[in-house]
Scaffold this motif. Structure first.
Motif, mmCIF file in Angstrom:
data_model
loop_
_atom_site.group_PDB
_atom_site.id
_atom_site.type_symbol
_atom_site.label_atom_id
_atom_site.label_comp_id
_atom_site.label_asym_id
_atom_site.label_seq_id
_atom_site.Cartn_x
_atom_site.Cartn_y
_atom_site.Cartn_z
ATOM 1 N N LEU A 29 0.858 -1.187 0.000
ATOM 2 C CA LEU A 29 0.000 0.000 0.000
ATOM 3 C C LEU A 29 0.891 1.233 0.000
ATOM 4 N N ILE A 30 0.689 2.092 -0.997
ATOM 5 C CA ILE A 30 1.614 3.202 -1.261
ATOM 6 C C ILE A 30 0.880 4.531 -1.134
ATOM 7 N N ASP A 31 1.443 5.448 -0.370
ATOM 8 C CA ASP A 31 0.876 6.797 -0.290
ATOM 9 C C ASP A 31 1.966 7.767 0.136
ATOM 10 N N ARG A 32 1.917 8.973 -0.392
ATOM 11 C CA ARG A 32 2.908 10.000 -0.061
ATOM 12 C C ARG A 32 2.723 10.538 1.356
ATOM 13 N N ILE A 33 1.556 10.339 1.953
ATOM 14 C CA ILE A 33 1.285 10.828 3.307
ATOM 15 C C ILE A 33 1.910 9.877 4.325
ATOM 16 N N ASP A 34 2.481 10.423 5.390
ATOM 17 C CA ASP A 34 3.151 9.571 6.366
ATOM 18 C C ASP A 34 2.137 8.913 7.306
ATOM 19 N N ARG A 35 2.630 7.949 8.066
ATOM 20 C CA ARG A 35 1.755 7.161 8.933
ATOM 21 C C ARG A 35 0.979 7.999 9.948
ATOM 22 N N PRO A 36 1.609 8.947 10.674
ATOM 23 C CA PRO A 36 0.835 9.716 11.667
ATOM 24 C C PRO A 36 -0.362 10.448 11.061
ATOM 25 N N ARG A 37 -0.184 11.010 9.878
ATOM 26 C CA ARG A 37 -1.305 11.738 9.258
ATOM 27 C C ARG A 37 -2.363 10.801 8.711
ATOM 28 N N LEU A 38 -1.965 9.601 8.290
ATOM 29 C CA LEU A 38 -2.966 8.609 7.876
ATOM 30 C C LEU A 38 -3.735 8.086 9.092
ATOM 31 N N ALA A 39 -3.030 7.930 10.208
ATOM 32 C CA ALA A 39 -3.664 7.388 11.407
ATOM 33 C C ALA A 39 -4.642 8.374 12.031
ATOM 34 N N GLU A 40 -4.332 9.671 11.959
ATOM 35 C CA GLU A 40 -5.198 10.696 12.552
ATOM 36 C C GLU A 40 -5.468 11.794 11.527
ATOM 37 N N PRO A 41 -6.248 11.495 10.514
ATOM 38 C CA PRO A 41 -6.525 12.517 9.492
ATOM 39 C C PRO A 41 -7.299 13.682 10.080
ATOM 40 N N ARG A 42 -6.966 14.862 9.617
ATOM 41 C CA ARG A 42 -7.662 16.055 10.106
ATOM 42 C C ARG A 42 -9.025 16.181 9.442
ATOM 43 N N PRO A 43 -9.988 16.806 10.127
ATOM 44 C CA PRO A 43 -11.281 17.078 9.476
ATOM 45 C C PRO A 43 -11.075 17.911 8.213
ATOM 46 N N ASP A 44 -11.718 17.503 7.133
ATOM 47 C CA ASP A 44 -11.563 18.212 5.855
ATOM 48 C C ASP A 44 -12.851 18.870 5.390
ATOM 49 N N GLY A 45 -13.853 18.897 6.277
ATOM 50 C CA GLY A 45 -15.103 19.560 5.951
ATOM 51 C C GLY A 45 -16.100 18.721 5.181
ATOM 52 N N ARG A 46 -15.646 17.597 4.655
ATOM 53 C CA ARG A 46 -16.532 16.795 3.815
ATOM 54 C C ARG A 46 -17.340 15.821 4.664
ATOM 55 N N GLU A 47 -18.648 15.847 4.476
ATOM 56 C CA GLU A 47 -19.558 14.907 5.118
ATOM 57 C C GLU A 47 -20.077 13.982 4.019
ATOM 58 N N ILE A 48 -19.887 12.693 4.183
ATOM 59 C CA ILE A 48 -20.211 11.730 3.134
ATOM 60 C C ILE A 48 -21.614 11.174 3.336
ATOM 61 N N ALA A 49 -22.439 11.270 2.287
ATOM 62 C CA ALA A 49 -23.782 10.681 2.321
ATOM 63 C C ALA A 49 -23.664 9.241 1.840
ATOM 64 N N MET A 50 -23.796 8.298 2.764
ATOM 65 C CA MET A 50 -23.599 6.883 2.453
ATOM 66 C C MET A 50 -24.926 6.166 2.330
ATOM 67 N N THR A 51 -25.067 5.368 1.284
ATOM 68 C CA THR A 51 -26.246 4.528 1.145
ATOM 69 C C THR A 51 -26.140 3.329 2.080
ATOM 70 N N GLN A 52 -27.260 2.628 2.260
ATOM 71 C CA GLN A 52 -27.244 1.435 3.106
ATOM 72 C C GLN A 52 -26.294 0.387 2.539
ATOM 73 N N ALA A 53 -26.239 0.275 1.210
ATOM 74 C CA ALA A 53 -25.349 -0.707 0.596
ATOM 75 C C ALA A 53 -23.891 -0.404 0.928
ATOM 76 N N SER A 54 -23.506 0.868 0.899
ATOM 77 C CA SER A 54 -22.128 1.233 1.227
ATOM 78 C C SER A 54 -21.822 0.940 2.690
ATOM 79 N N CYS A 55 -22.779 1.208 3.570
ATOM 80 C CA CYS A 55 -22.574 0.876 4.987
ATOM 81 C C CYS A 55 -22.353 -0.618 5.163
ATOM 82 N N ASP A 56 -23.125 -1.415 4.431
ATOM 83 C CA ASP A 56 -22.979 -2.866 4.522
ATOM 84 C C ASP A 56 -21.612 -3.319 4.016
#
Length: 423
Positions: A29-56
């Protein structure tokens, strides 16, 4: 050699890594972001509307259970407004089930990281991708920190602006909508009824997504110049501006927390696969947020690919067999292309401020409100659980684009000159 190398540790890439590792495949798994920032991502303002299928789907891999449930807000209704009219076309599930759930994006990311991190089969690489190539034997990746990797299959989950997609020679249809989207949390005097608003006002598009009784996520879409002027306001003046833009429908609004601005660019890859290479999430389909399908499509894409790879692995087959990848591509294209096109049509009509377009969409919403079967189908589609009947490639949501044509037909029977104006 790894079984799969995943480029991008966003929610979709993390979920895919978790699903594959949980079935015994080895993953890089490859990402330019380091582990601490992946482990505790900051709030980015986006609220995700998830369907029941996505929750499942997230529950199947242990991610949903890691999201604090007090941060999950149900959506009981969805309302579509046009201009200054108080009339709204209302969608619901037709029973007591919510249409979906609002979940902060950073909490989905954190939960997916926590679940992936506990898997033994994932090797983490915190470095940017430098290059990627593939041949009949393997996908080969070079990272900026000097690491060299090979995998039986490489998967791009690195955003709608995917660098790995470009390097692999896959073009994408990009549409810059010429607007920016501001997202922020607001407190309001009056309680909402847990309904999501989509408001196509003159010169702006607004959404209001319920979080708690007196707390919502405000989404304001404006041309970039107007957005710069709005975000330059101090917090108190911005609160007043938002109250005015939302017509005081929930009373005075007060900004809570930071604001975030994102450019509105849609993307649809011309291919989802290449030799020992596949696209998932926004790298395959980057949706305009107006129909709230972005994350849901991403969750579906990783699930569609994962189940095929796991099945091939269990049978001792090549997980990057061209026919296997083509079947994934075909399935995901059938599920996304009609809705992508429908969304673009909706954006085109409902952001047109010309008088004919405004009247056509107003009449279209009136007609749509009388089409109870269509509204019921949309609600049932959103609440359909994972594992139920297959999602039709002609999703009921795309029926929203038929409303303007219905309105034009109705307009043809109206007295002149109104019929000419609507047509």
């Amino acid at each position: 050699m790894k079984d799969v190398a995943i480029i991008g540790a966003g929610p979709v890439g993390l979920c895919l890594a978790r699903a594959l590792a949980g079935a015994g495949l080895s993953v890089a798994l490859i990402d330019r972001i380091d582990r601490p920032r992946l482990a505790e991502p900051r709030p980015d303002g986006r609220e995700i509307a998830m369907t029941q299928a996505s929750c499942d789907l997230l529950a199947d891999i242990g991610v949903w259970q890691r999201i604090p449930q007090h941060e999950v807000a149900p959506l009981t209704h969805a309302k579509v407004f046009n201009g200054q009219s108080s009339f709204a076309m209302d969608f619901d599930s037709g029973d007591d089930r919510p249409l979906g759930f609002m979940v902060p994006n950073h909490l989905i990311r954190r939960a997916a990281f926590e679940e992936a991190e506990r898997m033994d089969g994932i090797d983490w690489h915190f470095s940017a991708l430098e290059s990627i190539t593939s041949d009949p034997g393997a996908a080969r990746l070079a990272l900026e920190d000097g690491t060299r990797l090979s995998a039986r299959l490489a998967v791009a989950a690195d955003s709608r602006f995917s660098e790995s997609r470009r390097q692999m020679g896959i073009a994408a249809r990009m549409r810059d909508n010429g607007r920016s989207m501001l997202v922020c949390r607001v407190r309001h005097q009056r309680a909402h009824d847990q309904s999501a608003w989509e408001w196509f006002d003159h010169g702006q598009t607004l959404a209001l997504l319920p979080l708690h009784e007196h707390l919502s996520s405000a989404v304001v879409t404006l041309p970039s110049q107007q957005m710069s002027e709005l975000t330059a306001l101090p917090p108190e003046a911005l609160s007043q501006a938002l109250t005015h833009r939302y017509g005081r429908r929930l009373g005075a609004m007060t900004l809570e927390g930071a604001t975030h601005v994102y450019p509105l660019v849609s993307a649809y890859a011309e291919r989802f696969v290449a030799e020992r290479f596949a696209l998932v999430g926004d790298a395959a389909v980057g949706m305009h947020p107006v129909t709230a399908h972005g994350f849901n499509f991403g969750a579906q894409s990783q699930h569609r690919l994962a189940r095929r790879l796991i099945r091939a692995h269990q049978l001792g087959q090549d997980i990057a067999d061209p026919q296997l990848l083509k079947r994934y591509e075909r399935e995901h294209r059938l599920a996304t292309w009609p809705l992508y096109q429908a969304t673009q049509a909706i954006v085109g009509l409902y952001t047109d401020d010309g008088v004919p377009a405004r009247m056509v969409r107003h009449l279209g919403l009136r007609l749509g409100d009388r089409l109870a079967p269509a509204r019921r189908m949309i609600g049932q589609h959103l609440t359909e659980p994972h594992g139920g009947s297959p999602i039709s490639p002609l999703s009921p949501l795309s029926s929203l684009t038929t409303l303007p044509s219905l309105a034009r037909r109705a307009a043809s029977s109206l007295p002149s000159p109104l019929s000419r104006l609507l047509g």
